[in-house]
Design a protein around this motif. Structure first.
Motif, PDB file in Angstrom:
ATOM      1  N   LYS A  93       0.835  -1.200   0.000  1.00 46.42           N
ATOM      2  CA  LYS A  93       0.000   0.000   0.000  1.00 46.42           C
ATOM      3  C   LYS A  93       0.873   1.254   0.000  1.00 46.42           C
ATOM      4  O   LYS A  93       0.427   2.330   0.386  1.00 46.42           O
ATOM      5  CB  LYS A  93      -0.939  -0.013   1.213  1.00 46.42           C
ATOM      6  CG  LYS A  93      -1.974  -1.140   1.157  1.00 46.42           C
ATOM      7  CD  LYS A  93      -3.024  -0.992   2.231  1.00 46.42           C
ATOM      8  CE  LYS A  93      -2.441  -1.209   3.609  1.00 46.42           C
ATOM      9  NZ  LYS A  93      -3.470  -1.110   4.673  1.00 46.42           N
ATOM     10  N   ASN A 114       3.359   2.082   1.832  1.00 47.80           N
ATOM     11  CA  ASN A 114       3.884   2.562   3.110  1.00 47.80           C
ATOM     12  C   ASN A 114       5.349   2.151   3.240  1.00 47.80           C
ATOM     13  O   ASN A 114       5.726   1.050   2.817  1.00 47.80           O
ATOM     14  CB  ASN A 114       3.097   1.970   4.279  1.00 47.80           C
ATOM     15  CG  ASN A 114       1.644   2.394   4.272  1.00 47.80           C
ATOM     16  OD1 ASN A 114       1.327   3.576   4.186  1.00 47.80           O
ATOM     17  ND2 ASN A 114       0.736   1.425   4.345  1.00 47.80           N
ATOM     18  N   ARG A 150      -1.928   4.347   3.966  1.00 42.86           N
ATOM     19  CA  ARG A 150      -1.601   4.223   2.545  1.00 42.86           C
ATOM     20  C   ARG A 150      -0.660   5.372   2.166  1.00 42.86           C
ATOM     21  O   ARG A 150      -0.881   6.513   2.536  1.00 42.86           O
ATOM     22  CB  ARG A 150      -2.866   4.259   1.684  1.00 42.86           C
ATOM     23  CG  ARG A 150      -2.607   4.005   0.200  1.00 42.86           C
ATOM     24  CD  ARG A 150      -3.913   3.880  -0.570  1.00 42.86           C
ATOM     25  NE  ARG A 150      -4.676   2.713  -0.172  1.00 42.86           N
ATOM     26  CZ  ARG A 150      -4.463   1.472  -0.645  1.00 42.86           C
ATOM     27  NH1 ARG A 150      -3.482   1.268  -1.527  1.00 42.86           N
ATOM     28  NH2 ARG A 150      -5.188   0.472  -0.233  1.00 42.86           N
TER      29      ARG A 150
END
Length: 213
Positions: free
Chosen positions: A59, A61, A99
Motif C-alpha cells: 500500500k 507505506n 496508505r
C-alpha cells in the motif's frame, strides 16, 4: 456480562497475531515477508548492512528505523529473530489502514531523536552539547520549540506564542508568557508542583496548556 466484550476482544487480538505469525516467512536473505491471502496485504521487513530496518508494504507505506533508534527503543528487534518478528507484527497492525505513508526514525550524531514523515511532520528531541533539553517539531509549517537556556530557564515558543519558566533574583520560580500572565511560586507551592508533575519541564508544559493555549 461486562467481561464478555473484553474476552471477545482478547480472542480477536490473539487470533490476529496468530494469523500474522502463520503468514510471516523468512526469505533467503534473512528478511521477513508477510502475505495475507484473505485481504491481499503484503509486507516486508528488511535489514541493511548498517542494521537499519525498513518496513514496506503493497500500500506504498515505508518506514525506516536506524540502528541507534532501535537499540534505544526496540532493542529486541535486533537481538533475536523472535523480537524482530514481534516488531514486524507491530508495524503490520499499525499500518494496515495507512496508505502512501513514509517515515524515518533515527538518532543523530548529537544523540538526539529525529523523526520526519511525508505528511508535514518533523521532530527533533534530545539534549544539546551542554546537556540541556531541546525539542523542536514542525507540523504542516507550524513550528514548536522547547528548550533550556544556559542560565537554566525554560522557554517555549509556538506560532507567535511564548512562555518562560525561570528563577528570579530572589530564587523563586516565575512563569511568564506573552499574553500577560506572570506568576511567582513560593517554596511550598513549587514543591507541591514538583510532587505533582515530577520536574520543571512538565510544570512549564502544564502551565502552557492551561494559560497559553
Amino acid at each position: 456480562m461486562r467481561a464478555l466484550p473484553t474476552l471477545l476482544l482478547w480472542i480477536m487480538s490473539v487470533t490476529f497475531i496468530q494469523a500474522q505469525s502463520n503468514a510471516i516467512k523468512t526469505d533467503i536473505f534473512g528478511d521477513l515477508q508477510y502475505k495475507n491471502l484473505h485481504n491481499g496485504m503484503e509486507a516486508s521487513l528488511k535489514k541493511d548492512l548498517f542494521d537499519k530496518l525498513t518496513y514496506s508494504d503493497n500500500k506504498a507505506n515505508e518506514l525506516s528505523y536506524d540502528k541507534k533508534y532501535l537499540n534505544r527503543n526496540h532493542p529486541e528487534a535486533l537481538r533475536s529473530s523472535q523480537g524482530k518478528t514481534k516488531f514486524f507484527q507491530k508495524l503490520i497492525r499499525e499500518n494496515r489502514r495507512n496508505r502512501d505513508f513514509k517515515a524515518q526514525y533515527g538518532i543523530d550524531i548529537f544523540d538526539q531523536f529525529t523523526y520526519e514523515d511525508n505528511r508535514g511532520k518533523k521532530i527533533k528531541e534530545g539534549k544539546n552539547i551542554f546537556g540541556h533539553t531541546e525539542y523542536e517539531s514542525t507540523v504542516n509549517g507550524s513550528t514548536t520549540t522547547f528548550k533550556r537556556e544556559l542560565n537554566g530557564s525554560l522557554r517555549f515558543k509556538a506560532d507567535g506564542q511564548e512562555a518562560t519558566l525561570a528563577k528570579n533574583i530572589h530564587g523563586k520560580w516565575v512563569y511568564k508568557d506573552n499574553i500577560g500572565n506572570n506568576f511567582e511560586f513560593g517554596a511550598h507551592t513549587w514543591q507541591q508542583l514538583i510532587a505533582d508533575f515530577g520536574n520543571d519541564e512538565e510544570i512549564l508544559m502544564s502551565l502552557v496548556d492551561q494559560y497559553l493555549h
